[in-house]
Enzyme design. Structure first.
Site, PDB file in Angstrom:
ATOM      1  N   CYS A 122       2.445  -4.956   6.979  1.00 38.12           N
ATOM      2  CA  CYS A 122       2.230  -4.635   5.576  1.00 38.12           C
ATOM      3  C   CYS A 122       3.492  -4.034   4.958  1.00 38.12           C
ATOM      4  O   CYS A 122       4.397  -3.594   5.655  1.00 38.12           O
ATOM      5  CB  CYS A 122       1.055  -3.676   5.426  1.00 38.12           C
ATOM      6  SG  CYS A 122      -0.527  -4.425   5.891  1.00 38.12           S
ATOM      7  N   HIS A 176       0.826  -1.213   0.000  1.00 45.99           N
ATOM      8  CA  HIS A 176       0.000   0.000   0.000  1.00 45.99           C
ATOM      9  C   HIS A 176       0.854   1.255   0.000  1.00 45.99           C
ATOM     10  O   HIS A 176       2.074   1.212   0.207  1.00 45.99           O
ATOM     11  CB  HIS A 176      -0.941   0.001   1.212  1.00 45.99           C
ATOM     12  CG  HIS A 176      -0.246   0.099   2.536  1.00 45.99           C
ATOM     13  ND1 HIS A 176       0.150   1.296   3.085  1.00 45.99           N
ATOM     14  CD2 HIS A 176       0.125  -0.852   3.434  1.00 45.99           C
ATOM     15  CE1 HIS A 176       0.727   1.085   4.258  1.00 45.99           C
ATOM     16  NE2 HIS A 176       0.739  -0.222   4.485  1.00 45.99           N
TER      17      HIS A 176
END
Length: 226
Positions: free
Chosen positions: A200, A184
Site C-alpha cells: 500500500c 492510507h
C-alpha cells in the site's frame, strides 16, 4: 596563515550558501525549534507547522507531526508538474516516493509517501472506487498466513491511530476488482520516503486527509514503478 584564512572564508561562505538554499527545506537554527537526528535545531516554516498541526477535532485526535524526522522534500507542496494525464489524476511516482494530484495549468499537489517493500509493490492504472474515514482494517488471508499474529483481526481491526489504514483510506480498483491496495494514513513518520509497507501507499495522516478531501470516487490513479 593566508591559506588558513582563505579556507575559513570559503567554509563560512559555503555555510551561508547552504542556509539560503535550504530555506524551503529546513535549516540549522536557534533554540526553540525541533531537533534533527544529530540534536541540531531545525527551522521549520510556520506554513508547514500549521499544515502538520495536531488535529484534536478528529474522532481519534491526531498529534502534530515531528517534521524534523522527515526529509523536507516530502512535505506537502504545490509544484510545477508536466504530466500526460488530465487534471484530477493521482500519480504515484514509486521510485521517488512522491504522490501527485494533477491540477490545471501544469501544476500538481505533491505529497511524500511510503511505498510497498520489494516483492509487494503494485503498479498500473486503476481508479479510486471507495473512500473511507477512519476505516476498519481487515488483513488479507495471505497476510495472516505470513503473520499468524494477525489472526485476531481476521474479521477486522477497529479504527484508530494504531489501525494500519489510519485516518482515511482510498481503495484502488481495476474495473470492478479490488486490488487490495490502498492509499492510507500512517502515524509512522519515519516510513515516509521509504519502502516499508505490504504494497500500500502510505501518507502522513494530515496528508491523506487533505488528499481525501480533494478527490471524489472514480478518480483515476496511475502507479509508476519506473
Amino acid at each position: 596563515m593566508l591559506n588558513r584564512r582563505l579556507f575559513l572564508a570559503s567554509a563560512a561562505a559555503a555555510l551561508v550558501t547552504g542556509c539560503v538554499s535550504s530555506q524551503r527545506t529546513g535549516q540549522i537554527a536557534g533554540p526553540g525549534y525541533p531537533a534533527d537526528g544529530l540534536g541540531r535545531a531545525v527551522r521549520i516554516s510556520p506554513e508547514y507547522l500549521q499544515m502538520y498541526r495536531a488535529m484534536p477535532e478528529e474522532p481519534y485526535p491526531i498529534p502534530a507531526v515531528d517534521l524534523s524526522k522527515i526529509d523536507p522534500v516530502y512535505y506537502r507542496q504545490l509544484v510545477t508538474y508536466a504530466a500526460p494525464e488530465p487534471a484530477g489524476t493521482i500519480i504515484v511516482d514509486t521510485p521517488n516516493r512522491f504522490l501527485y494530484l494533477t491540477m490545471e495549468g501544469g501544476q500538481a499537489m505533491r505529497y511524500g509517501v511510503g511505498i510497498g517493500r520489494e516483492g509487494f509493490a503494485w503498479g498500473g492504472r486503476a481508479r479510486i472506487a471507495r473512500k473511507a474515514a477512519w476505516p476498519k482494517w481487515t488483513p488479507p488471508a495471505e497476510m495472516i498466513d505470513r503473520q499468524p499474529e494477525l489472526e485476531k483481526y481476521r474479521n477486522g481491526m477497529p479504527p484508530g491511530l494504531d489501525n494500519p489504514l489510519g485516518a482515511r483510506a482510498l481503495y484502488i480498483f481495476e474495473g470492478n476488482r479490488d486490488t487490495l491496495y490502498r492509499l492510507h494514513g500512517t502515524s509512522e513518520t519515519l516510513s515516509i520516503g521509504k519502502a516499508v509497507s505490504s504494497g500500500c501507499v502510505r501518507l502522513l495522516q494530515q496528508d491523506i486527509i487533505d488528499l481525501y478531501n480533494r478527490v471524489p470516487n472514480g478518480t483515476p490513479i496511475v502507479v509508476r514503478q519506473a
